[in-house]
Design an enzyme around this catalytic site. Structure first.
Site, PDB file in Angstrom:
ATOM      1  N   TYR A   1       0.830  -1.209   0.000  1.00 45.05           N
ATOM      2  CA  TYR A   1       0.000   0.000   0.000  1.00 45.05           C
ATOM      3  C   TYR A   1       0.871   1.269   0.000  1.00 45.05           C
ATOM      4  O   TYR A   1       0.642   2.203  -0.777  1.00 45.05           O
ATOM      5  CB  TYR A   1      -0.904  -0.043   1.235  1.00 45.05           C
ATOM      6  CG  TYR A   1      -1.867   1.103   1.384  1.00 45.05           C
ATOM      7  CD1 TYR A   1      -3.061   1.130   0.661  1.00 45.05           C
ATOM      8  CD2 TYR A   1      -1.610   2.151   2.266  1.00 45.05           C
ATOM      9  CE1 TYR A   1      -3.964   2.177   0.816  1.00 45.05           C
ATOM     10  CE2 TYR A   1      -2.493   3.197   2.438  1.00 45.05           C
ATOM     11  CZ  TYR A   1      -3.678   3.203   1.712  1.00 45.05           C
ATOM     12  OH  TYR A   1      -4.566   4.240   1.878  1.00 45.05           O
TER      13      TYR A   1
ATOM     14  N   LYS B   1       1.136   4.377  -2.697  1.00 39.86           N
ATOM     15  CA  LYS B   1       0.807   5.761  -2.328  1.00 39.86           C
ATOM     16  C   LYS B   1       2.003   6.688  -2.541  1.00 39.86           C
ATOM     17  O   LYS B   1       1.836   7.866  -2.857  1.00 39.86           O
ATOM     18  CB  LYS B   1       0.284   5.817  -0.887  1.00 39.86           C
ATOM     19  CG  LYS B   1      -1.058   5.069  -0.720  1.00 39.86           C
ATOM     20  CD  LYS B   1      -2.137   5.665  -1.608  1.00 39.86           C
ATOM     21  CE  LYS B   1      -3.496   5.016  -1.430  1.00 39.86           C
ATOM     22  NZ  LYS B   1      -4.527   5.632  -2.280  1.00 39.86           N
TER      23      LYS B   1
HETATM   24  P1  NAP Z   1     -13.297   2.570   1.221  1.00 40.35           P
HETATM   25  O1  NAP Z   1     -14.292   3.106   2.185  1.00 40.35           O
HETATM   26  O2  NAP Z   1     -12.779   1.196   1.405  1.00 40.35           O
HETATM   27  O3  NAP Z   1     -13.878   2.744  -0.263  1.00 40.35           O
HETATM   28  C1  NAP Z   1     -13.120   2.317  -1.359  1.00 40.35           C
HETATM   29  C2  NAP Z   1     -13.774   2.766  -2.638  1.00 40.35           C
HETATM   30  O4  NAP Z   1     -12.964   2.347  -3.744  1.00 40.35           O
HETATM   31  C3  NAP Z   1     -15.142   2.147  -2.858  1.00 40.35           C
HETATM   32  O5  NAP Z   1     -15.942   3.098  -3.524  1.00 40.35           O
HETATM   33  C4  NAP Z   1     -14.855   0.974  -3.775  1.00 40.35           C
HETATM   34  O6  NAP Z   1     -15.969   0.598  -4.587  1.00 40.35           O
HETATM   35  C5  NAP Z   1     -13.759   1.570  -4.645  1.00 40.35           C
HETATM   36  N1  NAP Z   1     -12.907   0.574  -5.292  1.00 40.35           N
HETATM   37  C6  NAP Z   1     -12.060  -0.299  -4.698  1.00 40.35           C
HETATM   38  N2  NAP Z   1     -11.441  -1.044  -5.620  1.00 40.35           N
HETATM   39  C7  NAP Z   1     -11.895  -0.625  -6.834  1.00 40.35           C
HETATM   40  C8  NAP Z   1     -11.640  -1.009  -8.165  1.00 40.35           C
HETATM   41  N3  NAP Z   1     -10.747  -1.964  -8.475  1.00 40.35           N
HETATM   42  N4  NAP Z   1     -12.305  -0.378  -9.167  1.00 40.35           N
HETATM   43  C9  NAP Z   1     -13.213   0.588  -8.886  1.00 40.35           C
HETATM   44  N5  NAP Z   1     -13.480   1.006  -7.644  1.00 40.35           N
HETATM   45  C10 NAP Z   1     -12.835   0.404  -6.620  1.00 40.35           C
HETATM   46  O7  NAP Z   1     -11.980   3.506   1.185  1.00 40.35           O
HETATM   47  P2  NAP Z   1     -11.703   4.970   1.778  1.00 40.35           P
HETATM   48  O8  NAP Z   1     -11.218   4.846   3.160  1.00 40.35           O
HETATM   49  O9  NAP Z   1     -12.835   5.873   1.473  1.00 40.35           O
HETATM   50  O10 NAP Z   1     -10.430   5.368   0.907  1.00 40.35           O
HETATM   51  C11 NAP Z   1     -10.508   6.140  -0.266  1.00 40.35           C
HETATM   52  C12 NAP Z   1      -9.101   6.485  -0.708  1.00 40.35           C
HETATM   53  O11 NAP Z   1      -8.426   7.174   0.341  1.00 40.35           O
HETATM   54  C13 NAP Z   1      -8.239   5.266  -1.021  1.00 40.35           C
HETATM   55  O12 NAP Z   1      -7.378   5.540  -2.099  1.00 40.35           O
HETATM   56  C14 NAP Z   1      -7.424   5.100   0.244  1.00 40.35           C
HETATM   57  O13 NAP Z   1      -6.209   4.432   0.006  1.00 40.35           O
HETATM   58  C15 NAP Z   1      -7.212   6.538   0.638  1.00 40.35           C
HETATM   59  N6  NAP Z   1      -6.887   6.723   2.047  1.00 40.35           N
HETATM   60  C16 NAP Z   1      -7.762   6.354   3.023  1.00 40.35           C
HETATM   61  C17 NAP Z   1      -7.417   6.537   4.355  1.00 40.35           C
HETATM   62  C18 NAP Z   1      -8.332   6.175   5.489  1.00 40.35           C
HETATM   63  O14 NAP Z   1      -7.891   6.300   6.658  1.00 40.35           O
HETATM   64  N7  NAP Z   1      -9.561   5.743   5.241  1.00 40.35           N
HETATM   65  C19 NAP Z   1      -6.168   7.087   4.687  1.00 40.35           C
HETATM   66  C20 NAP Z   1      -5.299   7.441   3.666  1.00 40.35           C
HETATM   67  C21 NAP Z   1      -5.667   7.267   2.363  1.00 40.35           C
HETATM   68  P3  NAP Z   1     -17.043  -0.539  -4.103  1.00 40.35           P
HETATM   69  O15 NAP Z   1     -17.904   0.104  -3.061  1.00 40.35           O
HETATM   70  O16 NAP Z   1     -17.784  -0.845  -5.353  1.00 40.35           O
HETATM   71  O17 NAP Z   1     -16.232  -1.681  -3.556  1.00 40.35           O
END
Ligand code: NAP
Length: 255
Positions: A163, A167
Site C-alpha cells: 500500500y 501511495k
Molecule cells: P473505502 O471506504 O474502502 O472505499 C473504497 C472505494 O474504492 C469504494 O468506492 C470501492 O468501490 C472503490 N474501489 C475499490 N477497488 C476498486 C476497483 N478496483 N475499481 C473501482 N473502484 C474500486 O476507502 P476509503 O477509506 O474511502 O479510501 C478512499 C481512498 O483514500 C483510497 O485511495 C485510500 O487508500 C485513501 N486513504 C484512506 C485513508 C483512510 O484512513 N480511510 C487514509 C489514507 C488514504 P465498491 O464500493 O464498489 O467496492
C-alpha cells in the site's frame, strides 16, 4: 433539501467531474461535495449498482450525477467510463483518483497476489484514468487532477509495504504529470489523508483505532469531509496556481 455537507463554497457550475471509488467513504464525500458546488459528477465504483447510492444522494438535492461500474485498473474499462462521460457531457474538467484498497500484512508473509492487487487498483488505476482524461483536458486547456495518496506513502507504515509503495508511487506520478501539463492549464495535486473513519479503517478494530488516535495531534480521527473539502479547494479556480503538491490532511500526524 438536506443540509450541505461541504464547508467550502466554490463555483463549479458547468464543470464535469469523475470520481473513482465514489460509492463509499472518502470518494462518496468528494462526489457529493463537488455536486453540491455545481459540478456534474460521474460516480465510479466496482459496479454501477454500488455507485448508485451516491448518485441518488446527489439527485436528491437537485445535483446531476451518473453511476459507472468498472475495475479502475483495467485499461479498457477505465477508458470506457471516460468515453461514456465524454459522450454524455462532452468534457472532463476534474478527475479525482480516489479508488483504493488495502491488503495488509508484514513483508515476509506478503503474497504476490496481495502485492499485485494493490498495485493494480491504487497505482495502475490512477495511471489509466489520468491517461484517458489527459487528451480531453488538453483540448479544453483546462484540468484539475487530484490523486488520493496517504500518509503511508510519505512515511511508510508497518504491514503496508504494498500500500505504501502505491501511495508513494502516486506522489511521484503526480509530480511528473504536473510538470508535463502545467503549460496546458492542467493542475495535478495529491491529497495525503491521515487516519480517516471509513470502511477501510473500520476493519482494523477498536484497539488499533485507539492506538492510532494517540499518534494524531488533533486527538481525533478524520472524517471523509475533511478530505473532501481539501479536494474541493484543489478542484476550484482558486487553486489554479497550485500544482505538483502533496497536501497532508491528517490532524498533524506528519507535522
Ligand atoms: P473505502 O471506504 O474502502 O472505499 C473504497 C472505494 O474504492 C469504494 O468506492 C470501492 O468501490 C472503490 N474501489 C475499490 N477497488 C476498486 C476497483 N478496483 N475499481 C473501482 N473502484 C474500486 O476507502 P476509503 O477509506 O474511502 O479510501 C478512499 C481512498 O483514500 C483510497 O485511495 C485510500 O487508500 C485513501 N486513504 C484512506 C485513508 C483512510 O484512513 N480511510 C487514509 C489514507 C488514504 P465498491 O464500493 O464498489 O467496492
Amino acid at each position: 433539501m438536506s443540509e450541505k455537507q461541504s464547508r467550502l463554497s466554490v463555483d463549479l457550475t458547468g464543470r464535469v467531474a469523475i470520481v473513482t471509488g465514489a460509492s463509499r467513504g472518502i470518494g462518496r464525500a468528494i462526489a457529493i461535495s463537488l455536486a453540491e458546488n455545481g459540478a456534474k459528477v460521474a460516480c465510479v465504483a466496482t459496479s454501477e449498482k454500488s455507485a448508485m447510492g451516491t448518485v441518488e444522494a446527489i439527485r436528491e438535492f437537485g445535483g446531476e450525477a451518473e453511476a459507472f461500474g468498472c475495475n479502475v485498473g483495467i485499461t479498457e474499462q477505465a477508458q470506457g467510463v471516460v468515453e461514456a462521460v465524454l459522450a454524455k457531457w462532452e468534457k472532463v474538467d476534474i478527475l479525482v483518483n480516489n479508488a483504493g484498497i488495502t491488503r495488509d500484512g508484514l513483508l515476509a508473509q506478503m503474497t504476490d497476489e496481495n502485492w499485485d492487487d494493490v498495485i493494480q487498483t491504487n497505482l495502475r488505476g490512477t495511471f489509466v484514468f489520468t491517461r484517458a482524461c489527459i487528451m480531453p483536458m488538453m483540448q479544453k486547456r483546462y484540468g484539475r487532477i487530484i490523486n488520493i495518496s496517504s500518509v503511508s506513502g510519505l512515511g511508510g507504515n508497518p504491514g503496508q509495504a504494498n500500500y505504501s509503495a502505491t501511495k508513494a508511487g502516486v506522489i511521484g506520478f503526480t509530480n511528473t504529470v504536473a510538470r508535463e501539463y502545467a503549460k496546458r492549464k492542467i493542475t495535478v495535486n495529491a491529497v495525503a489523508p491521515g487516519f480517516i473513519a471509513t470502511d477501510m479503517t473500520a476493519v482494523l478494530g477498536d484497539m488499533i483505532i485507539t492506538e492510532a488516535k494517540k499518534r494524531i495531534p488533533a486527538n481525533r480521527v478524520g472524517d471523509p469531509q475533511d478530505i473532501a473539502d481539501a479536494v474541493l479547494f484543489l478542484a476550484s479556480d482558486a487553486a489554479s496556481y497550485i500544482t505538483g503538491q502533496v497536501i497532508p490532511v491528517d490532524g498533524g500526524m506528519t507535522a
